[in-house]
Design a protein around this motif. Structure first.
Motif, PDB file in Angstrom:
ATOM      1  N   UNK A 243      83.701 -12.565 -74.246  1.00  0.00           N
ATOM      2  CA  UNK A 243      84.893 -12.149 -73.521  1.00  0.00           C
ATOM      3  C   UNK A 243      86.056 -13.071 -73.844  1.00  0.00           C
ATOM      4  N   UNK A 244      87.251 -12.629 -73.461  1.00  0.00           N
ATOM      5  CA  UNK A 244      88.453 -13.441 -73.687  1.00  0.00           C
ATOM      6  C   UNK A 244      88.344 -14.782 -72.966  1.00  0.00           C
ATOM      7  N   UNK A 245      87.871 -14.762 -71.746  1.00  0.00           N
ATOM      8  CA  UNK A 245      87.733 -15.999 -70.967  1.00  0.00           C
ATOM      9  C   UNK A 245      86.719 -16.948 -71.597  1.00  0.00           C
ATOM     10  N   UNK A 246      85.584 -16.428 -72.026  1.00  0.00           N
ATOM     11  CA  UNK A 246      84.560 -17.272 -72.647  1.00  0.00           C
ATOM     12  C   UNK A 246      85.088 -17.914 -73.927  1.00  0.00           C
TER      13      UNK A 246
ATOM     14  N   UNK B 160      71.596 -15.913 -79.927  1.00  0.00           N
ATOM     15  CA  UNK B 160      70.659 -16.783 -79.229  1.00  0.00           C
ATOM     16  C   UNK B 160      70.453 -18.062 -80.022  1.00  0.00           C
ATOM     17  N   UNK B 161      70.691 -19.193 -79.331  1.00  0.00           N
ATOM     18  CA  UNK B 161      70.453 -20.473 -79.987  1.00  0.00           C
ATOM     19  C   UNK B 161      68.966 -20.784 -79.973  1.00  0.00           C
ATOM     20  N   UNK B 162      68.593 -21.900 -80.583  1.00  0.00           N
ATOM     21  CA  UNK B 162      67.178 -22.277 -80.667  1.00  0.00           C
ATOM     22  C   UNK B 162      66.588 -22.548 -79.285  1.00  0.00           C
ATOM     23  N   UNK B 163      67.433 -23.022 -78.353  1.00  0.00           N
ATOM     24  CA  UNK B 163      66.956 -23.300 -77.002  1.00  0.00           C
ATOM     25  C   UNK B 163      66.920 -22.042 -76.134  1.00  0.00           C
ATOM     26  N   UNK B 164      67.374 -20.932 -76.671  1.00  0.00           N
ATOM     27  CA  UNK B 164      67.332 -19.693 -75.929  1.00  0.00           C
ATOM     28  C   UNK B 164      68.599 -19.380 -75.170  1.00  0.00           C
ATOM     29  N   UNK B 165      69.562 -20.317 -75.146  1.00  0.00           N
ATOM     30  CA  UNK B 165      70.805 -20.080 -74.421  1.00  0.00           C
ATOM     31  C   UNK B 165      71.715 -19.174 -75.225  1.00  0.00           C
ATOM     32  N   UNK B 166      72.457 -18.355 -74.535  1.00  0.00           N
ATOM     33  CA  UNK B 166      73.374 -17.432 -75.200  1.00  0.00           C
ATOM     34  C   UNK B 166      74.686 -18.133 -75.483  1.00  0.00           C
ATOM     35  N   UNK B 167      75.050 -18.233 -76.730  1.00  0.00           N
ATOM     36  CA  UNK B 167      76.305 -18.882 -77.119  1.00  0.00           C
ATOM     37  C   UNK B 167      77.099 -17.915 -77.976  1.00  0.00           C
ATOM     38  N   UNK B 168      78.279 -18.324 -78.353  1.00  0.00           N
ATOM     39  CA  UNK B 168      79.148 -17.419 -79.109  1.00  0.00           C
ATOM     40  C   UNK B 168      79.288 -17.877 -80.549  1.00  0.00           C
ATOM     41  N   UNK B 169      79.769 -16.994 -81.380  1.00  0.00           N
ATOM     42  CA  UNK B 169      79.988 -17.280 -82.783  1.00  0.00           C
ATOM     43  C   UNK B 169      81.437 -17.699 -83.025  1.00  0.00           C
ATOM     44  N   UNK B 170      82.012 -18.407 -82.052  1.00  0.00           N
ATOM     45  CA  UNK B 170      83.412 -18.791 -82.163  1.00  0.00           C
ATOM     46  C   UNK B 170      83.643 -19.687 -83.364  1.00  0.00           C
ATOM     47  N   UNK B 171      82.737 -20.629 -83.587  1.00  0.00           N
ATOM     48  CA  UNK B 171      82.912 -21.558 -84.709  1.00  0.00           C
ATOM     49  C   UNK B 171      82.920 -20.806 -86.034  1.00  0.00           C
ATOM     50  N   UNK B 172      81.992 -19.857 -86.158  1.00  0.00           N
ATOM     51  CA  UNK B 172      81.929 -19.099 -87.397  1.00  0.00           C
ATOM     52  C   UNK B 172      83.162 -18.215 -87.580  1.00  0.00           C
ATOM     53  N   UNK B 173      83.662 -17.685 -86.460  1.00  0.00           N
ATOM     54  CA  UNK B 173      84.838 -16.824 -86.555  1.00  0.00           C
ATOM     55  C   UNK B 173      86.045 -17.613 -87.025  1.00  0.00           C
ATOM     56  N   UNK B 174      86.211 -18.827 -86.499  1.00  0.00           N
ATOM     57  CA  UNK B 174      87.384 -19.621 -86.855  1.00  0.00           C
ATOM     58  C   UNK B 174      87.350 -20.078 -88.308  1.00  0.00           C
TER      59      UNK B 174
END
Length: 516
Positions: A177-180, A134-148
């Motif tokens: 998901x793979x698509x996201x 959960x980001x500060x605005x409450x939207x659900x985002x992914x940890x893609x940046x951290x993974x890369x």
């Protein structure tokens, strides 16, 4: 220069690669944690003496399995020989010790192993178990940046695949998901240049590969969750009987695809039946519009990097075309440029070159329907505009809406079949619009003496593809507008859009007999 570098350059002489470039690529790969596996691989000859044969079989659905008319194949999807044993799409790593390791398509190391130049530091690709937060605005985002940013370091192949297997068994409803994941990766961000969007044809290959990975993941879900779909087993038996499989010993075990699988046979059939229901309720369609992507759109050219072509950016092509499509729908359905619309259906298709086009069927409301040939001229034109009165429209018609040349002037054109143009060009002159054979319209094409030079041939109104002046001027692309209110074969129009589905070619991989 060492032997490895000499061998690389000698084998790639035809590609005109410089020694400096090859040296830089090799230095770049020195820091890749997966490159050491490639350096230790032995030659594997099991794929020698193979041939690919295109199957042209009349028993196959010829609307789908057509023999390719041009030398272009988007992707070859291998299904395997045994229908009861699914083919695993994977990379096989062979060690000198004789051990084999299978890199599954859902492993994080699949991307850096398959595309080392796109992931020079060995960045982990999509894998199961990437958690959302959960980001500060409450939207659900992914940890893609951290993974890369998490570049792994491994000491052995066993360690790599052991860690991948652990990630596969992570179960969480809040995973990416793979698509996201790949939607995130293909985003265009201001002030940030990603190497992924600068790779030209390699990006095209990567996009197709990741799409197949996504579809493989979806198909794997249906294969593993067949018990959830067993309620429809009776329909499967009916399908088998209709196909002539009346003997139980000849009916093989099938994987049933749910109607929710987009692009599947049952999904396309369901859409077709829904469309026919609209016809029963609102009447026959009135207009058939085909809109094709234009490589010269300003939105495309302004966002290309230096040296890039439109086909090098499938992400940009898709986004711009979708924006154009949304604008077209707003003008037709909200601004009602063709009168109020009661119902519509549309489908977006992608050519083998990766460029999209749309087929759109429109049913107008009662009281506004096209009921006579005199109303054709209200929406459709097939004439060359006057160059002095309408210079912009004249140039657009000449650029986008002139058919051919074909016939005796160009007998090898793609529209030619048995020496005749399949689209019946050049069309005959007509002083007024009339209803033709089988309800197909014959538009007004007057012999007004206007002639233009297009692709080396002098053409007149006989070669103009039907268009709407407003839409052509607004979208600056090939946008064909036809009246289909009098067409008797209504089912053909809807089958053309839905039942046909994707264009496929059936390939069979045969192992050739070794010469003694």
């Amino acid at each position: 220069m060492d032997n490895e570098l000499c061998n690389r350059i000698s084998k790639l002489q035809k590609a005109n690669l410089s020694e400096e470039v090859v040296t830089k690529i090799r230095q770049l790969m020195d820091g890749n944690p997966y490159a050491q596996f490639f350096c230790q691989l032995k030659d594997h000859s099991s794929f020698q003496d193979l041939k690919i044969r295109i199957v042209v079989n009349a028993t196959l659905d010829q609307r789908v399995y057509n023999k390719s008319s041009v030398d272009q194949i988007a992707a070859i999807w291998i299904d395997g020989n045994n229908p009861n044993i699914p083919f695993d799409r994977e990379i096989i790593v062979h060690e000198h010790s004789g051990n084999k390791h299978k890199v599954k398509h859902y492993y994080g190391c699949y991307g850096p192993l398959q595309y080392p130049l796109l992931f020079p530091n060995g960045e982990v690709g999509w894998h199961q178990g990437i958690h959302k937060y959960k980001s500060k605005r409450g939207a659900s985002t992914s940890e893609v940046a951290n993974v890369n940013q998490n570049v792994p370091t491994y000491t052995s192949a066993n360690e790599v695949f052991h860690k991948e297997e652990q990630g596969v068994h992570r179960e969480s409803k809040s995973c990416v998901s793979c698509r996201e994941y790949y939607c995130y990766k293909f985003q265009i961000r201001k002030g940030e240049k990603t190497i992924l969007l600068l790779c030209g044809r390699l990006l095209q290959q990567f996009v197709i590969d990741m799409y197949i990975k996504l579809e493989t993941t979806r198909l794997e879900f249906f294969r593993l969750e067949q018990e959830l779909i067993r309620r429809e087993i009776l329909q499967g038996i009916v399908d088998s009987i209709m196909a002539g499989e009346y003997r139980g010993d000849k009916v093989c075990q099938r994987v049933i695809l749910s109607a929710s699988f987009i692009g599947g046979p049952r999904d396309m059939r369901r859409r077709y039946m829904d469309a026919m229901t609209l016809v029963q309720h609102f009447g026959k369609p009135d207009l058939f519009i085909t809109m094709t992507f234009n490589l010269d759109w300003a939105e495309i050219q302004e966002n290309l990097c230096e040296g890039q072509l439109a086909q090098d950016r499938p992400d940009l092509v898709t986004r711009v075309f979708r924006a154009k499509l949304q604008d077209l729908k707003d003008h037709i359905f909200k601004k009602k440029i063709f009168c109020p619309v009661a119902a519509h259906i549309f489908v977006v298709e992608f050519q083998k070159r990766g460029l999209p086009h749309i087929h759109l069927l429109i049913i107008l409301e009662q009281g506004y329907k096209i009921t006579s040939a005199d109303q054709y001229d209200k929406f459709i034109s097939t004439k060359l505009p006057d160059e002095e009165e309408c210079p912009l429209l004249h140039d657009l018609v000449v650029k986008h809406m002139m058919h051919g040349p074909c016939g005796k002037h160009h007998p090898t054109n793609s529209c030619m079949k048995d020496g005749q143009c399949m689209n019946h060009y050049p069309r005959p002159f007509s002083n007024k619009s009339i209803q033709g054979k089988d309800g197909y319209p014959i538009y007004k094409r007057r012999n007004d003496g206007k002639i233009v030079n297009v692709r080396g041939l002098r053409m007149n109104n006989q070669w103009v593809v039907p268009y709407n002046p407003y839409l052509l001027t607004r979208y600056n692309c090939h946008i064909n507008v036809e009246s289909c209110s009098g067409v008797k074969a209504i089912k053909h129009l809807y089958k053309y859009i839905y039942i046909k589905g994707m264009i496929c070619v059936l390939f069979i991989l045969n192992q050739m007999m070794a010469k003694k």
